[in-house]
Design a protein around this motif. Structure first.
Motif, PDB file in Angstrom:
ATOM      1  N   GLN A   9      -6.898   0.975  -0.960  1.00 10.98           N
ATOM      2  CA  GLN A   9      -7.429  -0.094  -0.119  1.00 10.98           C
ATOM      3  C   GLN A   9      -8.447   0.489   0.861  1.00 10.98           C
ATOM      4  N   SER A  21       0.833  -1.208   0.000  1.00 13.44           N
ATOM      5  CA  SER A  21       0.000   0.000   0.000  1.00 13.44           C
ATOM      6  C   SER A  21       0.861   1.249   0.000  1.00 13.44           C
ATOM      7  N   ASP A  27      -5.611  -1.372  -5.265  1.00  6.55           N
ATOM      8  CA  ASP A  27      -5.045  -1.922  -4.031  1.00  6.55           C
ATOM      9  C   ASP A  27      -6.068  -2.861  -3.392  1.00  6.55           C
ATOM     10  N   GLU A  28      -5.803  -4.148  -3.479  1.00  5.21           N
ATOM     11  CA  GLU A  28      -6.689  -5.190  -2.952  1.00  5.21           C
ATOM     12  C   GLU A  28      -8.158  -4.928  -3.273  1.00  5.21           C
TER      13      GLU A  28
HETATM   14 MG   LIG Z   1      -2.174  -2.772   2.151  1.00  7.66          MG
END
Ligand SMILES: [Mg+2]
Ligand SMILES: Nc1ncnc2c1ncn2[C@@H]1O[C@H](COP(=O)(O)OP(=O)(O)O)[C@@H](O)[C@H]1O
Lengths: 443, 262
Positions: free
Chosen positions: B91, B49, B171-172
């Motif tokens: 995220q 991240s 991000d994810e």
């Molecule tokens: Mg992360």
């Protein structure tokens, strides 16, 4: 090509939506298109039925989701007025109502600035003192130094802008909590006002002058009040109607004509009613016209401009705003400058009421009333929710309580306790609303 | 293996980032080409991240060079990254709960007509965009607060695609999603690649990575731990690079393999 690596077994054709049923538009108000009835409707989609059944179910949904808006305060206002009228039949007379609406403008202007600050989820404790500084500045420049009224008025308002900008800058740039900065401001500007007023303590304003007229001038011609009401109603109808037409043309959901008419009527009733009340007394008060103009303007800025959108964004999530490229320091500083400006304008209305600048200006319950008005009107303390019209509703409640109790000859201790109780009820509603919205959201 | 383009859209050279006592990134290298999906994987706290945020301008880098289309650039604020054509889905979703879907999609780049927000046009285009991406939400005019987690994620992804970016960072994106919505997001990723966007995809889910990524870059404790070609690398090799279970020889062999493939 490296893009060829997905085996057909892994994945269907990527251009094909993954859903079994067809991708489906989410019409809110749009009449269902022919043939669409065949498509399976996702039960989560909010399809509003036409007609009054539709409004009712929409209303119920909003209630459930905790989206009460101004409803509690409007109901509260009606209850308060009913109670005072039953206690004293003089309460709902044209004279009393007209006086209430003129008296409320000073605090209401300050509360308008507070709404901006509350939208950020912050607080401004300096507005009372800043309002006092504005009155004193005008008095000293105009009365003591003989400066022209208009120039002194502009400079007095600018003192508020500058004071607010300083608070905002220290808060936004240096990162001092707003509570602390504006508490310091409260003390500093109160001292500043006393210093400016000098040993004398009270400066009387010209009772026929510009500032005095702010609250003493009435448009006595009957046509003025009715004319303003008519213009407001027609303008409201036309903007709603044209907006709806534009939305229709663009193929996005629009309000049906029946709803626009209903809303227009809901505006027309209080507008014409207020005009009739004013005309029974001295006519349309200048103070009320100016207050309404300010509310229309600020509401427009908050809801129709990119600046306003940024203010709401900051109230929702500072981090999200920052990542969207919003200049957080600039917006925060400007909000406090706006708050200071409205504090100064409010201060001039308060000075106008007593046609004097004195040592007591801006102290006492003024600050608390201004904040309470914004909150009681429905502005959330948690930021990101509210309108400047809330200031009008809130200050109406507070001033009605003041005048109602004064008619009964009940002293201010009781009045403070009642206002405190109303404020508590409001913030409880605010907190519960927020909770309900959160839980409804995750359903 | 064919290179999609000779010059990478984005290249990181020796990037380092420090938060007080935490050295979050040390000498990280990364290359992304147009029309390529690079998966960025690593354990929790590996610095994924943080790496994304340095590229997106949320945290400026302390050391190293960021190259954009072959030229060294400075990315000091989110606006710099946006101006280059980098769109990021964080995220921790960067949405405002109190603003409606349209407002969030256009946050910071509102359409205006004579200085006034053009709500009608924004709403029309929002509905169009959501329909093309086959994203289903109850209404574009309800606040984000009343959407479910998966719906928020799809709004956040749609938002990243509004400005026709050259590089999209996710991000994810599937961490909080159900099966159907995960498939939908992966479809979106493939559609991005087909349109010639470069994509950086962070994911913990090896199946997701295998399904859509071309290359896998592994981060471990803030450092590079190999770049692998998805087609020729087994899942076990990637996982051992993530956990650090590899001895050096294996790591080197995998890295050499990746070089040969190119
Ligand atoms: Mg992360
Ligand atoms: N804003 C920050 N301040 C201090 N430390 C941070 C910050 N952001 C991340 N870190 C630290 O940097 C390291 C990497 O975090 P992160 O990039 O979030 O990991 P990942 O996304 O790979 O799980 C962690 O040790 C984390 O605690």
């Amino acid at each position: 090509m490296s893009t060829d690596k997905t085996s057909p077994a892994d994945k269907a054709d990527p251009t094909e939506p993954i859903h079994l049923d067809k991708p489906h538009e989410a019409p809110v108000d749009a009449p269902p298109a022919a043939g669409e009835a065949v498509t399976a409707v996702d039960p989560r989609l909010l399809v509003r039925e036409q007609g009054f059944a539709g409004y009712l179910s929409e209303f119920k949904r909003k209630m459930k989701a905790g989206d009460l808006g101004s409803l509690p305060v409007v109901v509260g206002l009606i209850v308060i007025m009913a109670i005072f009228q039953s206690l004293n039949s003089n309460f709902l007379t044209a004279g009393n109502l007209s006086d209430i609406s003129v008296a409320m403008v000073g605090t209401g202007m300050i509360a308008t600035g507070i709404v901006f600050v509350l939208l950020l989820g912050e607080i401004d404790l300096s507005v009372g003192s800043v309002s006092g500084v504005a009155g004193a500045t005008f008095a000293v420049l105009n009365v003591t130094h003989g400066m022209s009224e208009w120039l002194a008025l502009v400079l007095a308002i600018l003192t508020g802008t500058v004071a607010g900008a300083i608070h905002g800058f220290v808060f936004a740039r240096i990162g001092v909590p707003a509570f602390a900065v504006t508490l310091a401001g409260l003390l500093f500007w109160n001292g500043f006002m006393l210093q400016v007023l000098g040993s004398n303590g009270t400066i009387n304003l010209d009772s026929e002058g510009l500032v005095a007229k702010l609250t003493s001038y009435y448009f006595s011609d009957v046509a003025a009040a009715y004319g303003l009401a008519a213009v407001a109603v027609v303008a409201f109808f036309l903007t709603s109607f044209l907006d709806s037409r534009r939305r229709e043309a663009a193929g996005v959901p629009s309000r049906p004509l029946s709803e626009i008419v209903l809303r227009t009527v809901l505006l027309a009733v209080p507008a014409v009613g207020a005009a009739a009340v004013y005309n029974q007394y001295k006519g349309l008060p200048l103070a009320v016209v100016l207050f309404l103009a300010v509310l229309v303007l600020t509401d427009f800025v908050l809801r129709r401009t990119a600046y306003g959108r940024k203010v709401f964004a900051l109230g929702g999530s500072i981090e999200a705003s920052r990542r969207a490229g919003i200049n957080v320091v600039m917006i925060r500083t400007s909000i406090y400058a706006i708050s200071g400006t409205f504090a100064a304008i409010g201060g001039l209305f308060l000075a106008s009421k007593i046609t004097a600048a004195n040592q007591g200006a801006g102290s006492g319950e003024l600050l608390m009333n201004a904040i309470a008005a914004a909150v009681i009107g429905g502005t959330s303390l948690f930021g990101g929710r509210g309108r400047t019209w809330n200031a009008l509703l809130g200050v109406l409640v507070i001033t009605s309580i003041q005048y109602g109790l004064a008619l009964q000859g009940i002293a201010s201790p009781i009045q403070y306790m009642i206002t405190g109780g109303v404020l508590l009820a409001t913030v409880v509603i605010d907190a519960v609303t927020r909770k309900t919205q959160k839980s409804a959201g995750r359903a | 293996m064919v290179h999609v383009s000779a010059t990478p859209v984005l290249a990181l050279r020796g990037v380092s980032k420090r938060f007080g006592a935490v050295q979050a990134l040390t000498d990280v290298e990364l290359e992304v080409h147009a029309g390529e999906v690079v998966a960025l994987v690593g354990d929790n706290g590996a610095g994924k991240s943080t790496l994304v945020k340095t590229i997106a301008g949320v945290h400026p880098i302390d050391d190293g060079v960021i190259e954009w289309e072959g030229r060294g650039v400075q990315i000091n604020k989110p606006h710099d990254a946006q101006a280059l054509g980098i769109a990021t889905v964080y995220q921790d979703l960067a949405l405002c709960d109190n603003i409606d879907v349209v407002g969030n999609l256009y946050l910071g780049r509102e359409l205006r007509k004579r200085g006034i927000l053009d709500e009608v046009e924004m709403e029309r285009r929002s509905r169009e965009l959501l329909t093309t991406l086959s994203i289903r939400i109850p209404s574009v005019r309800i606040p984000i607060a009343s959407l479910s987690g998966g719906q928020r994620q799809t709004v956040a992804i749609a938002r990243s695609m509004l400005g026709e970016p050259k590089l999209v960072i996710l991000d994810e994106p599937t961490a909080a999603l159900g099966v159907e919505q995960t498939a939908q997001v992966l479809d979106l990723v493939e559609r991005l690649r087909e349109r010639g966007h470069a994509v950086i995809l962070i994911s913990h889910n090896m199946a997701d990575v295998k399904a859509v990524a071309d290359k896998v870059a592994v981060l471990r404790l803030g450092r590079n731990n190999g770049v692998f070609d998805v087609k020729t690398t087994s899942q076990e090799e990637i996982i051992s690079a993530i956990t650090g279970a590899t001895d050096n020889a294996v790591t080197r062999r995998a890295a050499r393999n990746a070089e040969v493939q190119k």
